[in-house]
Enzyme design. Sequence first.
Site, PDB file in Angstrom:
ATOM      1  N   GLY A   9       0.954  -1.054   0.009  1.00 16.58           N
ATOM      2  CA  GLY A   9      -0.194  -0.073   0.062  1.00 16.58           C
ATOM      3  C   GLY A   9       0.927   1.235   0.101  1.00 16.58           C
ATOM      4  O   GLY A   9       2.152   1.186   0.182  1.00 16.58           O
ATOM      5  N   ASP A  32       1.781  -9.098   2.217  1.00 14.62           N
ATOM      6  CA  ASP A  32       0.319  -8.345   1.532  1.00 14.62           C
ATOM      7  C   ASP A  32      -0.249  -9.350   0.793  1.00 14.62           C
ATOM      8  O   ASP A  32       0.197 -10.528   0.820  1.00 14.62           O
ATOM      9  CB  ASP A  32       0.765  -7.068   0.717  1.00 14.62           C
ATOM     10  CG  ASP A  32      -0.085  -6.131   0.545  1.00 14.62           C
ATOM     11  OD1 ASP A  32      -0.059  -4.932   0.769  1.00 14.62           O
ATOM     12  OD2 ASP A  32      -1.439  -6.487   0.110  1.00 14.62           O
ATOM     13  N   ILE A  33      -1.551  -9.141   0.111  1.00 13.98           N
ATOM     14  CA  ILE A  33      -2.161 -10.069  -0.486  1.00 13.98           C
ATOM     15  C   ILE A  33      -1.863  -9.933  -1.952  1.00 13.98           C
ATOM     16  O   ILE A  33      -1.963 -10.845  -2.842  1.00 13.98           O
ATOM     17  CB  ILE A  33      -3.592  -9.764  -0.319  1.00 13.98           C
ATOM     18  CG1 ILE A  33      -4.559 -11.109  -0.632  1.00 13.98           C
ATOM     19  CG2 ILE A  33      -4.142  -8.667  -1.228  1.00 13.98           C
ATOM     20  CD1 ILE A  33      -5.986 -11.044   0.273  1.00 13.98           C
ATOM     21  N   ASP A  50      -3.279 -13.127   3.713  1.00 13.70           N
ATOM     22  CA  ASP A  50      -4.555 -12.569   3.900  1.00 13.70           C
ATOM     23  C   ASP A  50      -4.558 -12.205   5.230  1.00 13.70           C
ATOM     24  O   ASP A  50      -4.795 -12.956   6.201  1.00 13.70           O
ATOM     25  CB  ASP A  50      -5.252 -13.784   3.340  1.00 13.70           C
ATOM     26  CG  ASP A  50      -6.774 -13.341   3.685  1.00 13.70           C
ATOM     27  OD1 ASP A  50      -7.727 -14.147   3.284  1.00 13.70           O
ATOM     28  OD2 ASP A  50      -7.124 -12.208   4.329  1.00 13.70           O
ATOM     29  N   TYR A 140     -15.391   4.868   6.230  1.00 11.49           N
ATOM     30  CA  TYR A 140     -13.838   5.054   6.735  1.00 11.49           C
ATOM     31  C   TYR A 140     -13.449   5.381   8.056  1.00 11.49           C
ATOM     32  O   TYR A 140     -12.974   5.009   8.837  1.00 11.49           O
ATOM     33  CB  TYR A 140     -13.005   5.467   5.496  1.00 11.49           C
ATOM     34  CG  TYR A 140     -11.727   5.719   5.813  1.00 11.49           C
ATOM     35  CD1 TYR A 140     -11.062   6.792   5.979  1.00 11.49           C
ATOM     36  CD2 TYR A 140     -10.725   4.436   5.752  1.00 11.49           C
ATOM     37  CE1 TYR A 140      -9.537   6.951   6.220  1.00 11.49           C
ATOM     38  CE2 TYR A 140      -9.375   4.695   5.699  1.00 11.49           C
ATOM     39  CZ  TYR A 140      -8.724   5.788   6.215  1.00 11.49           C
ATOM     40  OH  TYR A 140      -7.374   5.790   6.396  1.00 11.49           O
TER      41      TYR A 140
HETATM   42  C1  VAH Z   1      -8.383   9.059   2.118  1.00  4.95           C
HETATM   43  N1  VAH Z   1      -6.089   9.132   2.146  1.00  4.95           N
HETATM   44  O1  VAH Z   1      -8.373   9.921   1.533  1.00  4.95           O
HETATM   45  C2  VAH Z   1      -7.111   8.772   2.859  1.00  4.95           C
HETATM   46  C3  VAH Z   1      -7.029   9.399   4.325  1.00  4.95           C
HETATM   47  C4  VAH Z   1      -7.348  11.505   5.536  1.00  4.95           C
HETATM   48  C5  VAH Z   1      -7.356  11.014   4.234  1.00  4.95           C
HETATM   49  O2  VAH Z   1      -7.733   8.869   5.278  1.00  4.95           O
HETATM   50  O3  VAH Z   1      -9.250   8.244   2.288  1.00  4.95           O
END
Ligand code: VAH
Length: 311
Positions: A9, A32-33, A50, A140
């Site tokens: 990543g 990583d996967i 995984d 998120y």
């Molecule tokens: C995103 N780069 O854009 C990430 C991050 C604060 C941004 O969490 O989802």
Amino acid sequence: KILIIGSSGQIGTELVLKLREIYGNENVIASDIRKGNYEVMESGPFEFLDVTNKKDIEEVLIKHQIKEVYLMVAILSVIAEQNPQMAWDLNMSSLFNVLELARKGIIDKVFWPSSIAVFGPETPKKMTPQDTIIKPSTVYGISKLAGENWCAYYSRKYGIDVRSLRYPGLISYKTTPGGGTTDYAVEIFYEAIRRKSYTCFLKEDTVLPMMYMDDAINATINLMQSPRMDDYISYNIGAFSFSPKQLAEAIQKQIPEFTIAYNPDSRQEIAESWPESVDDSQAGKDWGWEAKTDLDKMVVLMLQGLHYTIS
Ligand code: VAH
């Protein structure tokens, strides 16, 4: 030995390379996967892994006698909005697996990344405090706040040494952008070089907290090398803030003919829910944090990193 889970990543890639510089290639295992970039794959050990399979993780930990884990796996904000259940499952099961293996005594120290995405529309936007109203409005952000609370729980209840940073948007050139709202600030460089123009998916005046990757990597390693804190704190860290307009102006200092257009989409709402800048004085006090790279320096480093010759 150290394991980076999610080594392919954006952050994982750079953590592997920096940690191998510090601790030696053979002492830093990438996993990583999917395969990582050439430098990661060629410079030291790699394991396909995984992260949702706790047995797999345990086998890798025992095989390499690993005591420290950087868990750098997450579905970022844009993809998470499109796939809430999948994002929640991956972001949380990966953390639970690692915290449980730490509770079993197989891991001594864990780094788990949080994000300024834990803050929501009700949070004060300028110089967002370390402790404040924290009501995430994105999938998120909800997963990152839940993760912070689980890290605090395992730290308090089982004495697990887990450490976190609330990363701002991170800007780097060693990997291509992966589903983040702040990734316009990465894509823009590729387009500025290739087409001398970029159409931005955010409005021109959308200010967000950002940081050059080297500062984020140094902060992460400094935090992990610091003496253990009594209580778990997921630290705010910041460097600079800019709007797409301000970033375009900074690029035009190097590429005068560069032009930008705006075509805001669903990502605008995500960006508007986040802070414009954060107060990171607690990180400065507790473990000496301070950013080194400012906006203009970041622009030069990104263009050079992408092999654009600065005239
Ligand atoms: C995103 N780069 O854009 C990430 C991050 C604060 C941004 O969490 O989802």
